[in-house]
Design an enzyme around this catalytic site. Structure first.
Site, mmCIF file in Angstrom:
data_model
loop_
_atom_site.group_PDB
_atom_site.id
_atom_site.type_symbol
_atom_site.label_atom_id
_atom_site.label_comp_id
_atom_site.label_asym_id
_atom_site.label_seq_id
_atom_site.Cartn_x
_atom_site.Cartn_y
_atom_site.Cartn_z
ATOM 1 N N GLU A 86 53.146 104.052 -4.742
ATOM 2 C CA GLU A 86 53.481 105.250 -3.959
ATOM 3 C C GLU A 86 54.952 105.623 -4.133
ATOM 4 O O GLU A 86 55.845 104.785 -3.922
ATOM 5 C CB GLU A 86 53.174 104.998 -2.472
ATOM 6 C CG GLU A 86 53.391 106.261 -1.642
ATOM 7 C CD GLU A 86 52.856 106.167 -0.223
ATOM 8 O OE1 GLU A 86 51.935 105.368 0.032
ATOM 9 O OE2 GLU A 86 53.372 106.900 0.632
ATOM 10 N N LYS A 264 51.086 102.599 9.118
ATOM 11 C CA LYS A 264 50.796 102.645 7.675
ATOM 12 C C LYS A 264 52.100 102.755 6.897
ATOM 13 O O LYS A 264 52.291 102.128 5.859
ATOM 14 C CB LYS A 264 49.868 103.821 7.372
ATOM 15 C CG LYS A 264 49.359 103.873 5.945
ATOM 16 C CD LYS A 264 50.265 104.623 4.996
ATOM 17 C CE LYS A 264 49.654 104.704 3.599
ATOM 18 N NZ LYS A 264 50.558 105.353 2.634
ATOM 19 N N ASP A 280 49.216 87.510 0.158
ATOM 20 C CA ASP A 280 47.935 88.148 0.474
ATOM 21 C C ASP A 280 48.188 89.394 1.341
ATOM 22 O O ASP A 280 48.418 89.289 2.554
ATOM 23 C CB ASP A 280 47.056 87.113 1.199
ATOM 24 C CG ASP A 280 45.665 87.623 1.525
ATOM 25 O OD1 ASP A 280 45.455 88.847 1.532
ATOM 26 O OD2 ASP A 280 44.791 86.779 1.785
ATOM 27 N N HIS A 378 59.301 113.828 -1.202
ATOM 28 C CA HIS A 378 58.204 113.470 -2.101
ATOM 29 C C HIS A 378 58.158 114.373 -3.327
ATOM 30 O O HIS A 378 57.617 113.999 -4.347
ATOM 31 C CB HIS A 378 56.848 113.657 -1.381
ATOM 32 C CG HIS A 378 56.393 112.453 -0.622
ATOM 33 N ND1 HIS A 378 56.001 111.308 -1.252
ATOM 34 C CD2 HIS A 378 56.254 112.222 0.697
ATOM 35 C CE1 HIS A 378 55.638 110.416 -0.336
ATOM 36 N NE2 HIS A 378 55.786 110.943 0.853
HETATM 37 C C1 MEV Z 1 53.140 107.951 3.979
HETATM 38 O O1 MEV Z 1 52.626 107.020 3.053
HETATM 39 C C2 MEV Z 1 53.718 107.257 5.186
HETATM 40 C C3 MEV Z 1 54.103 108.165 6.347
HETATM 41 O O2 MEV Z 1 52.978 108.967 6.697
HETATM 42 C C4 MEV Z 1 54.514 107.280 7.493
HETATM 43 C C5 MEV Z 1 54.691 108.001 8.810
HETATM 44 O O3 MEV Z 1 54.082 109.062 9.031
HETATM 45 O O4 MEV Z 1 55.421 107.441 9.650
HETATM 46 C C6 MEV Z 1 55.208 109.095 5.958
#
Ligand code: MEV
Length: 424
Positions: A86, A264, A280, A378
């Site tokens: 990513e 995430k 892991d 991004h």
């Molecule tokens: C993207 O991989 C992760 C984000 O969505 C985390 C977040 O929203 O805090 C940018």
């Protein structure tokens, strides 16, 4: 399915060499020569090692390995190897680390290196009586467990504690035994699973019940890594940015839909280091999400608040079952190289650094989200990917990507048009 679809019953597939399996796979999926040649390139991992690590190997999957810079953890400088597909993840950690570098960086701690193994006992005639019978044998259990792994005991680890609960379930009461084991520099799955399996027949004998499951718990809440850091208000763009980050955290703390995305992002950083060091990723991820739900609702793994000086303080506490010995950590040459880059001598140190990386990742995500939005950062890497998807090669990639960003239209159809213009 058409009648011509070949059978997936590839009998004896596991006995073949990777090359032979690749041939069968190519026949099944009608892979062209270029695709086969691509899969045949095993990159920087010895095909024989790959073939031993998992089953039915036909190739390897390379993931970019990047280095996050400017990390200072407990006063020591580190550069951080991160394996991820990513974009923006490595840059996010570096940027967050740079912005708190002159303000101590990250301060970390760890609750211990204890793993939990669970033994499920059912059909006990009197579960509460069984519970006490097991607890009474703590010293015998200690001995049985420690005999399973004398090397671990020699390293100062081994059986640490015993917990037994009567759990009410849909199928009636179960007696659940937790073996708490200090696994030191090992992640510890093998050690604790062996102990649980060794102990199971004894529990049956002592209680008259029947044991089914004997397996570690990934909710490694006796192996919590903690990290905190302070970002000076002036270094992050002022009070509005600080307050935006805190409001973003409050949103995640209150709402599981947001918390899942918030966490995430944290795992973007954490899993990348866990993977780079051959640990892991699924074990750490399962532990993290279960821990985030420990209060009965799913919430944030981090906390953000204002210090008395008006700066931004962030903290994280997260189960971190990672090791330096055993499994791919020792066998995979890239994992070994990454541990060398990290310059860590203990699993505890590795766990603490990884927690700091998670906090750094969260800082950058929240800062971007609360200000310019995530897409701006991004865009340039994303535009390059789109340019490549449109067929751009070499220097064309940057040229087409720049045009897409300038046009504010990062799309494959526009990339195709721009590439055509460039080539004509
Ligand atoms: C993207 O991989 C992760 C984000 O969505 C985390 C977040 O929203 O805090 C940018």
């Amino acid at each position: 399915m058409s009648n011509t679809t070949p059978s997936s019953r590839l009998s004896g597939f596991h006995k073949l060499s990777p090359e032979e399996r690749l041939q069968q796979t190519a026949d099944f999926a009608q892979l062209d020569a270029d695709t086969q040649a691509h899969l045949r390139n095993m990159g920087n991992i010895d095909p024989q090692l790959a073939d031993r690590l998992i089953e039915n190997v036909i190739g390897t999957m390379n993931i970019p390995l990047g280095i996050a810079t400017s990390m200072k953890v407990d006063g020591q400088d580190h550069i951080i190897p991160m394996a991820t597909e990513e974009s923006s993840v490595v840059a996010a950690v570096s940027n967050a680390a740079r912005q708190c570098y002159d303000h101590q960086g990250f301060i970390t701690s760890m609750s211990g290196t204890h793993m939990i193994a669970q033994i499920q006992l059912v059909q006990s005639p009197n579960p509460h009586d069984s519970r006490l019978r097991i607890l009474e044998r703590k010293e015998e259990i200690r001995q049985l467990c420690n005999e399973c792994d004398p090397i671990l005991v020699k390293m100062g680890g081994g059986f640490h504690d015993l917990q037994v609960r009567v759990l009410q379930t849909e199928g009636g009461p179960m007696v659940i035994t937790h073996l708490i084991v200090d696994t030191k520099d090992a992640m510890g799955a093998n050690a604790v699973n062996t102990m649980a399996e060794t102990l199971a027949p004894h529990l049956e004998q002592w209680t008259g019940g029947k044991v089914y499951l004997r397996i570690l718990s990934n909710l490694a809440d006796q192996r919590l890594a903690r990290a905190r850091a302070v970002w000076p208000c002036a270094a992050i763009g002022g009070a509005a940015v600080r307050d935006g980050i805190i409001a973003a955290y409050q949103f995640a703390a209150a709402d599981p839909y947001r918390a899942a995305t918030h966490n995430k992002g944290i795992m973007n950083g954490i899993s990348a280091v866990v993977l780079a060091t051959g640990n892991d990723t699924r074990a750490v991820e399962a532990g993290a999400h279960a821990y985030a739900a420990r209060h009965g609702h799913y919430g944030s793994l981090t906390q953000w608040e204002i210090t008395s000086e008006g700066d931004l303080a962030g903290s994280i506490e997260i189960p971190m079952a990672v090791g330096l010995v055993g499994g791919a950590t020792k066998l995979h040459p890239t994992a070994r190289a990454c541990l060398q880059i990290l310059h860590v001598q203990t699993a505890e140190r590795l766990a603490r650094i990884i927690a700091a990386v998670g906090l750094a990742q969260n800082f950058s995500a929240l800062k971007a989200l609360a200000t310019t939005g995530i897409q701006k950062g991004h865009m340039s890497l994303h535009a390059q990917n789109i340019a490549m998807m449109a067929g751009a090669l070499g220097e064309e990639i940057a040229t087409v990507a720049d045009r897409l960003v300038a046009l504010g239209k990062v799309r494959v159809d526009i990339a195709l048009e721009e590439l055509k213009k460039l080539r004509s």
